[in-house]
Design a protein around this motif. Structure first.
Motif, PDB file in Angstrom:
ATOM      1  N   SER A 143       0.814  -1.227   0.000  1.00  0.00           N
ATOM      2  CA  SER A 143       0.000   0.000   0.000  1.00  0.00           C
ATOM      3  C   SER A 143       0.845   1.274   0.000  1.00  0.00           C
ATOM      4  O   SER A 143       0.308   2.365   0.167  1.00  0.00           O
ATOM      5  CB  SER A 143      -0.916   0.005   1.235  1.00  0.00           C
ATOM      6  OG  SER A 143      -0.133  -0.050   2.430  1.00  0.00           O
TER       7      SER A 143
ATOM      8  N   GLU B 215      -0.285   4.142  -2.407  1.00  0.00           N
ATOM      9  CA  GLU B 215      -1.658   4.660  -2.384  1.00  0.00           C
ATOM     10  C   GLU B 215      -1.631   6.153  -2.069  1.00  0.00           C
ATOM     11  O   GLU B 215      -0.774   6.621  -1.333  1.00  0.00           O
ATOM     12  CB  GLU B 215      -2.472   3.920  -1.309  1.00  0.00           C
ATOM     13  CG  GLU B 215      -2.694   2.447  -1.643  1.00  0.00           C
ATOM     14  CD  GLU B 215      -3.525   1.724  -0.596  1.00  0.00           C
ATOM     15  OE1 GLU B 215      -3.915   2.364   0.408  1.00  0.00           O
ATOM     16  OE2 GLU B 215      -3.789   0.528  -0.783  1.00  0.00           O
ATOM     17  N   THR B 216      -2.499   6.962  -2.656  1.00  0.00           N
ATOM     18  CA  THR B 216      -3.643   6.571  -3.461  1.00  0.00           C
ATOM     19  C   THR B 216      -3.379   6.695  -4.963  1.00  0.00           C
ATOM     20  O   THR B 216      -4.301   6.738  -5.763  1.00  0.00           O
ATOM     21  CB  THR B 216      -4.845   7.464  -3.115  1.00  0.00           C
ATOM     22  OG1 THR B 216      -4.444   8.838  -3.334  1.00  0.00           O
ATOM     23  CG2 THR B 216      -5.273   7.347  -1.692  1.00  0.00           C
TER      24      THR B 216
ATOM     25  N   TYR C 218      -2.561   1.037  -6.243  1.00  0.00           N
ATOM     26  CA  TYR C 218      -3.066   0.180  -5.179  1.00  0.00           C
ATOM     27  C   TYR C 218      -2.491  -1.226  -5.268  1.00  0.00           C
ATOM     28  O   TYR C 218      -2.086  -1.688  -6.341  1.00  0.00           O
ATOM     29  CB  TYR C 218      -4.592   0.121  -5.227  1.00  0.00           C
ATOM     30  CG  TYR C 218      -5.248   1.434  -4.855  1.00  0.00           C
ATOM     31  CD1 TYR C 218      -5.619   1.706  -3.547  1.00  0.00           C
ATOM     32  CD2 TYR C 218      -5.455   2.418  -5.818  1.00  0.00           C
ATOM     33  CE1 TYR C 218      -6.202   2.916  -3.195  1.00  0.00           C
ATOM     34  CE2 TYR C 218      -6.038   3.635  -5.478  1.00  0.00           C
ATOM     35  CZ  TYR C 218      -6.406   3.873  -4.166  1.00  0.00           C
ATOM     36  OH  TYR C 218      -6.970   5.078  -3.827  1.00  0.00           O
TER      37      TYR C 218
ATOM     38  N   PRO D 219       0.019  12.722   1.468  1.00  0.00           N
ATOM     39  CA  PRO D 219      -0.289  12.680   2.907  1.00  0.00           C
ATOM     40  C   PRO D 219       0.896  13.184   3.727  1.00  0.00           C
ATOM     41  O   PRO D 219       2.050  13.124   3.275  1.00  0.00           O
ATOM     42  CB  PRO D 219      -0.535  11.180   3.158  1.00  0.00           C
ATOM     43  CG  PRO D 219      -0.896  10.609   1.825  1.00  0.00           C
ATOM     44  CD  PRO D 219      -0.107  11.406   0.824  1.00  0.00           C
TER      45      PRO D 219
ATOM     46  N   SER E  70       7.556   6.885  -0.744  1.00  0.00           N
ATOM     47  CA  SER E  70       6.232   6.333  -1.011  1.00  0.00           C
ATOM     48  C   SER E  70       5.261   7.492  -1.214  1.00  0.00           C
ATOM     49  O   SER E  70       5.417   8.549  -0.596  1.00  0.00           O
ATOM     50  CB  SER E  70       5.760   5.484   0.180  1.00  0.00           C
ATOM     51  OG  SER E  70       6.730   4.519   0.545  1.00  0.00           O
ATOM     52  N   ASP E  71       4.255   7.308  -2.073  1.00  0.00           N
ATOM     53  CA  ASP E  71       3.224   8.343  -2.194  1.00  0.00           C
ATOM     54  C   ASP E  71       2.379   8.393  -0.932  1.00  0.00           C
ATOM     55  O   ASP E  71       1.864   9.449  -0.558  1.00  0.00           O
ATOM     56  CB  ASP E  71       2.340   8.077  -3.423  1.00  0.00           C
ATOM     57  CG  ASP E  71       2.989   8.624  -4.695  1.00  0.00           C
ATOM     58  OD1 ASP E  71       4.157   9.057  -4.634  1.00  0.00           O
ATOM     59  OD2 ASP E  71       2.321   8.611  -5.749  1.00  0.00           O
ATOM     60  N   ASN E  72       2.226   7.261  -0.281  1.00  0.00           N
ATOM     61  CA  ASN E  72       1.609   7.219   1.041  1.00  0.00           C
ATOM     62  C   ASN E  72       2.713   7.543   2.036  1.00  0.00           C
ATOM     63  O   ASN E  72       3.417   6.665   2.516  1.00  0.00           O
ATOM     64  CB  ASN E  72       1.012   5.836   1.310  1.00  0.00           C
ATOM     65  CG  ASN E  72       0.430   5.721   2.702  1.00  0.00           C
ATOM     66  OD1 ASN E  72       0.316   6.705   3.432  1.00  0.00           O
ATOM     67  ND2 ASN E  72       0.064   4.503   3.087  1.00  0.00           N
TER      68      ASN E  72
ATOM     69  N   ASP F 113       3.741   5.710   5.141  1.00  0.00           N
ATOM     70  CA  ASP F 113       4.403   4.416   4.967  1.00  0.00           C
ATOM     71  C   ASP F 113       5.893   4.663   4.735  1.00  0.00           C
ATOM     72  O   ASP F 113       6.278   5.251   3.732  1.00  0.00           O
ATOM     73  CB  ASP F 113       3.785   3.672   3.774  1.00  0.00           C
ATOM     74  CG  ASP F 113       4.251   2.232   3.681  1.00  0.00           C
ATOM     75  OD1 ASP F 113       5.441   1.975   3.965  1.00  0.00           O
ATOM     76  OD2 ASP F 113       3.437   1.369   3.313  1.00  0.00           O
TER      77      ASP F 113
ATOM     78  N   PRO G 146      -1.416  11.246  -6.088  1.00  0.00           N
ATOM     79  CA  PRO G 146      -2.580  11.215  -5.214  1.00  0.00           C
ATOM     80  C   PRO G 146      -3.343  12.531  -5.245  1.00  0.00           C
ATOM     81  O   PRO G 146      -2.754  13.604  -5.354  1.00  0.00           O
ATOM     82  CB  PRO G 146      -1.980  10.962  -3.832  1.00  0.00           C
ATOM     83  CG  PRO G 146      -0.585  11.437  -3.944  1.00  0.00           C
ATOM     84  CD  PRO G 146      -0.162  11.160  -5.345  1.00  0.00           C
TER      85      PRO G 146
END
Length: 214
Positions: A51, A54-55, A58, A134, A157-159, A162, A196
């Motif tokens: 993950s 995300e977003t 996915y 995020p 990470s784009d998240n 994470d 995202p």
């Protein structure tokens, strides 16, 4: 005379039709062969694992990687890339798709990267990213300045919550030799790779443009 002339004309037409048919078939075979070569050697289908992206992407989502993107050019900041993990000395690089990692490049070779209060600094200057990511809960290793070597990239990470990226000591930086290529497309649905909340930013920019026009 007229009969012989008509027969000669028909014969020439048949020869011309045969030539056109041969040229058409040869062109069709060439197109199919070219398409096969592109798919076989220039493109690679990879499944997203985890993950961390995300977003934008996915877990389990299939994407297309352009393996020729960086044959002549170098990756730019913000590019989403696929690569193999760094191996310990003496270990062979795994070439199976299950080991492929996808992340976004933030730091380029020769640069100094640092993350303070959730903001990214390149060579001591804060950078503005193209998308709304995020908030970062931790800077990890990048709490201190990280100097990249001439063949190293700092990826995130784009998240951003994470930390399975270059902030993590077990992940480290990405070597140029480990890069597979640039992630260019998602397959379901087929669309170009963005970031995202891309639609949110586009709508915001469109609203601001309309307000300025008024």
């Amino acid at each position: 005379m007229n009969l012989r002339f008509e027969e000669e004309t028909k014969k020439e037409r048949r020869i011309q039709l045969l030539k056109e048919t041969i040229w058409f078939l040869a062109a069709a075979v060439l197109v199919v062969l070219l398409a096969w070569l592109i798919v076989r050697f220039a493109l690679k289908k990879v499944s997203v694992i985890g993950s961390a992206m995300e977003t934008t992407l996915y877990n389990g989502e299939d994407v297309i990687v352009n393996k020729t993107s960086y044959l002549l050019l170098s990756p730019g900041r913000g590019a989403v890339v696929a690569f193999y993990p760094e191996q310990k000395e003496g270990e062979e690089m795994p070439l199976d798709d299950s080991s492929v990692i996808i992340r976004r490049i933030v730091g380029l070779p020769g640069e100094t990267v640092q993350i303070k209060d959730g903001q990214i600094y390149i060579n001591d200057e804060e950078i503005e990213e193209s998308y709304d990511f995020p908030d970062m809960l931790s800077s990890g290793l990048a709490n201190d300045k990280i100097k990249l070597e001439g063949d190293e990239y700092f990826v995130l990470s784009d998240n951003r919550a994470d930390m399975d990226d270059s902030r993590n000591s077990s992940f480290t930086k990405v070597k140029r030799g480990n890069l597979i290529g640039k992630v260019i497309l998602t397959l379901s649905p087929i669309s170009l790779i963005g970031g995202p909340e891309q639609e949110k930013k586009e709508q915001k920019d469109e609203t601001e443009t309309k307000q300025e026009a008024k």
